[in-house]
Design a protein around this motif. Structure first.
Motif, PDB file in Angstrom:
ATOM      1  N   GLY A   1      -2.845   3.384   4.113  1.00 46.58           N
ATOM      2  CA  GLY A   1      -1.478   3.834   3.578  1.00 46.58           C
ATOM      3  C   GLY A   1      -0.819   4.731   4.497  1.00 46.58           C
ATOM      4  O   GLY A   1      -1.160   4.992   5.374  1.00 46.58           O
TER       5      GLY A   1
ATOM      6  N   CYS B   1       2.605   6.183   6.569  1.00 44.69           N
ATOM      7  CA  CYS B   1       3.634   5.637   7.585  1.00 44.69           C
ATOM      8  C   CYS B   1       3.144   4.548   8.751  1.00 44.69           C
ATOM      9  O   CYS B   1       3.835   3.951   9.008  1.00 44.69           O
ATOM     10  CB  CYS B   1       4.190   6.951   8.249  1.00 44.69           C
TER      11      CYS B   1
ATOM     12  N   ALA C   1       1.020   2.505   8.129  1.00 39.92           N
ATOM     13  CA  ALA C   1       0.796   1.108   7.374  1.00 39.92           C
ATOM     14  C   ALA C   1       2.169   0.592   7.128  1.00 39.92           C
ATOM     15  O   ALA C   1       2.618  -0.578   7.192  1.00 39.92           O
ATOM     16  CB  ALA C   1       0.160   1.715   6.130  1.00 39.92           C
ATOM     17  N   GLN C   2       3.147   1.343   6.931  1.00 36.65           N
ATOM     18  CA  GLN C   2       4.560   1.021   6.622  1.00 36.65           C
ATOM     19  C   GLN C   2       5.129   0.469   7.773  1.00 36.65           C
ATOM     20  O   GLN C   2       5.864  -0.615   7.671  1.00 36.65           O
ATOM     21  CB  GLN C   2       5.518   2.290   6.223  1.00 36.65           C
TER      22      GLN C   2
ATOM     23  N   GLY D   1       2.496  -2.952   8.711  1.00 31.22           N
ATOM     24  CA  GLY D   1       2.307  -3.915   7.782  1.00 31.22           C
ATOM     25  C   GLY D   1       1.448  -4.994   7.921  1.00 31.22           C
ATOM     26  O   GLY D   1       0.148  -4.552   8.394  1.00 31.22           O
TER      27      GLY D   1
ATOM     28  N   PHE E   1      -1.025  -0.295   2.405  1.00 28.95           N
ATOM     29  CA  PHE E   1       0.075  -0.032   1.468  1.00 28.95           C
ATOM     30  C   PHE E   1       0.901   1.071   1.938  1.00 28.95           C
ATOM     31  O   PHE E   1       0.554   1.851   2.788  1.00 28.95           O
ATOM     32  CB  PHE E   1      -0.523   0.579  -0.003  1.00 28.95           C
ATOM     33  N   GLY E   2       2.202   0.600   1.923  1.00 25.43           N
ATOM     34  CA  GLY E   2       3.393   1.598   2.818  1.00 25.43           C
ATOM     35  C   GLY E   2       3.660   2.748   1.874  1.00 25.43           C
ATOM     36  O   GLY E   2       3.156   3.070   0.769  1.00 25.43           O
ATOM     37  N   THR E   3       4.648   3.435   2.412  1.00 28.74           N
ATOM     38  CA  THR E   3       5.169   4.841   1.623  1.00 28.74           C
ATOM     39  C   THR E   3       5.899   4.481   0.596  1.00 28.74           C
ATOM     40  O   THR E   3       5.895   5.367  -0.454  1.00 28.74           O
ATOM     41  CB  THR E   3       5.907   5.501   2.655  1.00 28.74           C
TER      42      THR E   3
ATOM     43  N   ASN F   1       4.607   2.312  -1.761  1.00 31.98           N
ATOM     44  CA  ASN F   1       3.797   1.376  -2.828  1.00 31.98           C
ATOM     45  C   ASN F   1       2.587   2.035  -2.937  1.00 31.98           C
ATOM     46  O   ASN F   1       1.719   1.204  -3.591  1.00 31.98           O
ATOM     47  CB  ASN F   1       3.353   0.091  -1.771  1.00 31.98           C
TER      48      ASN F   1
ATOM     49  N   CYS G   1      -1.510  -6.815   1.315  1.00 35.33           N
ATOM     50  CA  CYS G   1      -0.471  -5.902   1.903  1.00 35.33           C
ATOM     51  C   CYS G   1       0.757  -5.552   0.997  1.00 35.33           C
ATOM     52  O   CYS G   1       1.426  -6.550   0.375  1.00 35.33           O
ATOM     53  CB  CYS G   1      -0.047  -6.424   3.382  1.00 35.33           C
TER      54      CYS G   1
ATOM     55  N   THR H   1       4.164  -3.619   1.507  1.00 31.96           N
ATOM     56  CA  THR H   1       5.178  -2.391   2.442  1.00 31.96           C
ATOM     57  C   THR H   1       6.282  -2.674   2.100  1.00 31.96           C
ATOM     58  O   THR H   1       7.418  -2.156   2.910  1.00 31.96           O
ATOM     59  CB  THR H   1       4.683  -2.823   3.818  1.00 31.96           C
ATOM     60  N   GLU H   2       7.019  -3.394   1.010  1.00 29.80           N
ATOM     61  CA  GLU H   2       8.375  -3.672   0.954  1.00 29.80           C
ATOM     62  C   GLU H   2       9.116  -2.306   0.609  1.00 29.80           C
ATOM     63  O   GLU H   2       8.461  -1.539  -0.496  1.00 29.80           O
ATOM     64  CB  GLU H   2       8.625  -4.725  -0.034  1.00 29.80           C
TER      65      GLU H   2
END
Ligand code: SAM
Ligand code: SF4
Length: 438
Positions: free
Chosen positions: A80, A82, A84-85, A88, A102-104, A106, A125, A127-128
């Motif tokens: 997870g 930064c 990851a963001q 992606g 998983f993004g920042t 999510n 995944c 990351t939206e």
């Protein structure tokens, strides 16, 4: 049987707060935290991409997880934060044994991703970036940790686009929480036993400006009225948005600690402009002088980048001059790291790494002298210390911090945890003090 997870956190306080949320969310779906990767069913890294070195570390750690996955294919591995963001789906391609990204924005989707991976052995995944309302509904929430000091996030993201910085790209646009929600959270924390709160944001000085909220200084004033709260800190302050109203708080608010982190980045106007920082060295110095005028005991810390593309010896000397003038108690010094997608990554960089390293060492030597002088001056003083817990030294001592955020270890009863006591500073070490309870 309860399932176990292992979590490692890299980077700034934002990630520390996100990790607290991760822990709470995983506990809700039946996981408990363990401190060794080989005892866990789920391995997670909460990552940082501020510099290249931090990003490479993530891949190094994932490499160490591979033999565990080879032994136990049912193990779930997730990343997870930064990196990851930024990466992606690409991360799933590069690391074939990785299950989750998983993004920042999510973190709240982690339980769903983990459950899917458990049930269907599927890779996921998320990351939206979220819209405004969804983001506000998903701010890191208060966890039930039993501690004397806590972070409270007041805003997320950043709109400043300093030319070297990846944060606006990986954390999204700036958004502030309603002040009513922040104050309610602080009151609840105080009822739970918290005595010190640090407000967090990439640039707390622009808190609420987009939302037509009260100013950051007004938020501090309201916090100062919260009964039972003893200390207030905040970070980070962008110098360009530091108002006189906020500076005056250091003279007016008794709970506000006499310490501020005010990133300088460079002392050269030419470099500051290339960095898109929005202030000159003179503007910065003027704010420092005002801070010292309203609160003579205030101590400053800062961030400085050495080796920004095109930095000349004259630019660097301007930075050294500033460091000599301000006399920071602490400075976090970084070698410039080019981040893909940022404006500075497109600038011509003609300095050698030897030259950058040499400047870096000169800056560190000067700052070490300054820090030593500032901290040694406390020897023999009796200072109020808020006791936070048992000393990390593991020698039966307890520890707390001074208003300047300096750790003091001393002999004392555990009943003092959560209380402010007077401690005489007996010995000053590099990173902490040894004290005697008065
Ligand atoms: N928002 C905060 C601010 O404006 O000070 C903190 C941002 S960042 C997490 C912390 C520090 O990392 C920055 O103040 C800067 O000195 C440093 N930093 C950011 N990007 C960098 C880069 N590309 N290379 C080297 N240092 C960097
Ligand atoms: Fe990065 Fe500048 Fe925003 Fe700080 S203020 S997070 S350094 S872009």
């Amino acid at each position: 049987m309860k399932k176990a997870f292992y979590l490692e956190t890299f980077g700034c306080q934002m990630n520390v707060v996100d990790s607290e949320r991760i822990v709470a969310l995983l506990e809700q779906i039946g996981y408990s935290q363990v401190d060794a990767a080989d005892k866990a069913d789920l391995l997670l890294l909460n990552t940082c991409s501020i510099r290249d070195k931090a990003e490479r570390k993530v891949y190094g750690h994932l490499g160490r997880f591979k033999p565990l996955k080879d032994q136990r294919p049912e193990l779930i591995i997730g990343v997870g934060g930064c990196v990851a963001q930024q990466e992606g789906e690409r991360m799933l391609d590069t690391v074939p044994y990785l299950d989750l990204v998983f993004g920042t924005h999510n973190v709240h989707r982690l339980p769903e991703l983990v459950t899917q991976a458990e049930k269907h052995r599927s890779r996921g995944c998320a990351t939206e970036f979220l819209g405004r309302e969804e983001r506000l509904g998903n701010f890191p929430q208060r966890s039930q940790l039993d501690s004397v000091t806590r972070f409270v996030t007041v805003m997320q993201g950043c709109d400043n686009f300093c030319s070297y910085c990846i944060v606006p790209y990986v954390r999204g646009r700036e958004i502030s929480r309603p002040s009513s929600e922040i104050l309610a959270e602080i009151e609840a924390l105080v009822a739970q036993g918290v005595r010190e709160v640090t407000l967090l944001g990439q640039n707390v000085n622009s808190y609420g400006l987009k939302e037509d909220e009260i100013s950051f200084a007004q938020l501090l004033k309201k916090m100062n009225d919260v009964e039972g709260l003893e200390r207030i800190r905040f970070m980070t302050s962008h110098p360009k948005d530091m108002t006189d109203e906020l500076i005056d708080c250091f003279g007016n608010l008794d709970k506000l600690c006499k310490q501020i982190h005010l990133p300088l980045q460079s002392g050269s106007d030419r470099v500051l402009k290339l960095m898109n920082r929005g202030y000159t060295a003179a503007d910065y110095l003027q704010k420092v002088e005002r801070l010292k005028a309203v609160c003579p005991e205030i101590r400053l810390s800062t961030d400085i980048i050495v080796g920004f593309p095109g930095e000349t010896e004259a630019d660097f000397l301007d930075t050294l001059e500033m460091v000599k003038t301000v006399k920071y108690a602490d400075a976090f010094t970084f070698l410039f790291s080019s981040r893909t997608g940022t404006a500075a990554s497109k600038l011509k960089d003609d300095q050698s790494s030897v030259q950058k390293q040499e400047r870096f060492e000169r800056l560190c030597a000067l700052q070490n002298q300054n820090s030593e002088a500032v901290w040694q001056a406390d020897q023999g003083k009796v200072l109020p210390v808020l006791v936070e817990g048992e000393s990390k030294q593991g020698d039966g001592q307890i520890f707390g911090r001074t208003t300047w955020n300096r750790i003091v270890n001393f002999e004392g009863d555990k009943d003092l945890i959560g209380k402010t006591v007077s401690v005489k500073i007996a010995k000053v070490f590099r990173n902490s003090n040894l004290g005697e309870l008065v």
